[in-house]
Design an enzyme around this catalytic site. Structure first.
Site, PDB file in Angstrom:
ATOM      1  N   GLY A 110       0.795  -1.219   0.000  1.00 14.74           N
ATOM      2  CA  GLY A 110       0.000   0.000   0.000  1.00 14.74           C
ATOM      3  C   GLY A 110       0.831   1.274   0.000  1.00 14.74           C
ATOM      4  N   HIS A 111       0.130   2.402  -0.061  1.00 15.89           N
ATOM      5  CA  HIS A 111       0.804   3.696  -0.165  1.00 15.89           C
ATOM      6  C   HIS A 111       1.574   4.037   1.112  1.00 15.89           C
ATOM      7  CE1 HIS A 111      -3.241   5.754   1.184  1.00 15.89           C
ATOM      8  NE2 HIS A 111      -2.732   4.976   2.113  1.00 15.89           N
ATOM      9  N   ASN A 112       2.710   4.702   0.900  1.00 15.49           N
ATOM     10  CA  ASN A 112       3.585   5.202   1.969  1.00 15.49           C
ATOM     11  C   ASN A 112       4.308   4.096   2.749  1.00 15.49           C
ATOM     12  OD1 ASN A 112       2.576   7.776   1.325  1.00 15.49           O
ATOM     13  ND2 ASN A 112       0.973   7.626   2.895  1.00 15.49           N
TER      14      ASN A 112
END
Length: 352
Positions: A255-257
């Protein structure tokens, strides 16, 4: 048909040369001139092959083994039949992997349609910058401002979005899509991977979900390998980072980050939710799920099919659902089984 018809050995090596180059010791120096042409599992090895054993469970297969040489630890040498040369290694699997890479170098990278040049059916934007010896297969699309380093190979039907930067010596296999991504040197990305798309970000409102813009990037450092059909989301405000030397299997979702350290490994089916920090040297087993906004310390090990919902300390071994120290999980599982067996036995006695 030759079982190695897709990847025939590139050249033959003497046992002495293989031992010197692959972290192994040739027990009988007199056999150093024997020639190795291929690798094989123990049960079907033939003359000219090298294979390895890591445990005594292969004793039965050794009885009919016809390999020229076997790699093994010192404790297993007594099981090797007479006439087969022994390559003693601290890590037989590692030595075997090194030997196989020398014999079959083409198998280390995704299969290529062409070896050099730019296909006339590929589209390369005039503003893209390509260093020497870049090869691009048919129907690939290279967007505006893309930079690709020397010796990198782009597979068929790859789509590389504007501004993406790819280092030197990389292999990007067919049907990969790249957007908002910077890639280091010697990176391998297998077929169908999707990297740099939106992260999953929405804010609830009275009228429904409001999309949160994802304006970060994906940073992939040197010597990373990413499996087929894996997805890595770009960051929301920050970057998603995959550290140097990390290996990611097929069908993994990041996922993001998310930030992943150096030389970490994730097996197939792992899912990592947004903004989690995973350290260096971490090993995550297949189909494990990792909650968002937590940390996994350096050197930690997560058992397959675990559900990680809280931080994991460095060096810890966790397993289960929810994940907890592996020793606790195994004891609890054993106790549940004992109790279940007791209930079944009691029920059987009552019915009797």
């Amino acid at each position: 048909m030759d079982r190695h018809s897709f990847f025939p050995p590139s050249e033959a090596f003497s046992l002495r040369e293989l031992a010197n180059r692959c972290q192994a010791e040739l027990v009988d120096e007199g056999s150093g001139s024997s020639i190795i042409r291929g690798v094989s599992p123990v049960y079907r090895a033939k003359e000219g092959d090298v294979c390895f054993i890591a445990s005594r469970k292969y004793r039965a297969e050794l009885e009919t083994c016809a390999a020229t040489a076997i790699i093994c630890g010192s404790g297993l040498e007594g099981y090797v039949p007479a006439g087969i040369s022994i390559l003693r290694a601290t890590s037989p699997q590692t030595s075997f992997a090194l030997m196989a890479s020398l014999l079959y170098p083409a198998a280390l990278r995704p299969t290529q349609v062409q070896t050099s040049g730019i296909s006339p059916s590929a589209h390369v934007d005039p503003t893209a910058r390509l260093e020497a010896d870049v090869s691009i297969e048919p129907f690939a699309v290279i967007g505006a401002g893309v930079e690709i380093g020397a010796g990198t190979h782009i597979g068929s039907s790859v789509t590389i979005g504007p501004g993406v930067k790819i280092g030197r010596g990389c292999s990007i296999a067919s049907n990969v899509t790249l957007a908002c991504t910077f890639i280091g040197n010697n990176v391998i990305i297998h077929s169908g991977a999707r990297i740099g798309q939106d992260g999953f970000g929405f804010a609830p409102s009275a009228t429904g979900m409001v999309k949160i813009v994802q304006i970060g990037r994906v940073i992939i450092q040197d010597n990373v390998e990413i499996g087929a059909n894996t997805t890595i989301d770009r960051g929301a405000m920050d970057d998603t980072v995959i550290g140097e030397g990390t290996k990611i299997d097929n069908l993994v979702q990041i996922g993001h980050n998310v930030r992943v350290g150096r030389h970490t490994a994730m097996a197939s089916g792992v899912g990592v939710a947004g903004s989690t920090v995973i350290g260096s040297g971490v090993q995550i087993g297949g189909a494990a799920g990792v909650n968002g906004h937590i940390s996994i310390g350096d050197g930690a090990q997560i058992a397959g099919m675990s559900g990680v919902i809280t931080p994991v300390p460095a060096g810890a071994k966790y397993g289960g659902m929810p994940a907890r120290p592996l020793g606790d999980f195994l004891r609890e599982s054993a106790e549940i089984m004992v109790r279940a067996e007791g209930r079944l036995k009691k029920k059987g006695e009552n019915n009797g």
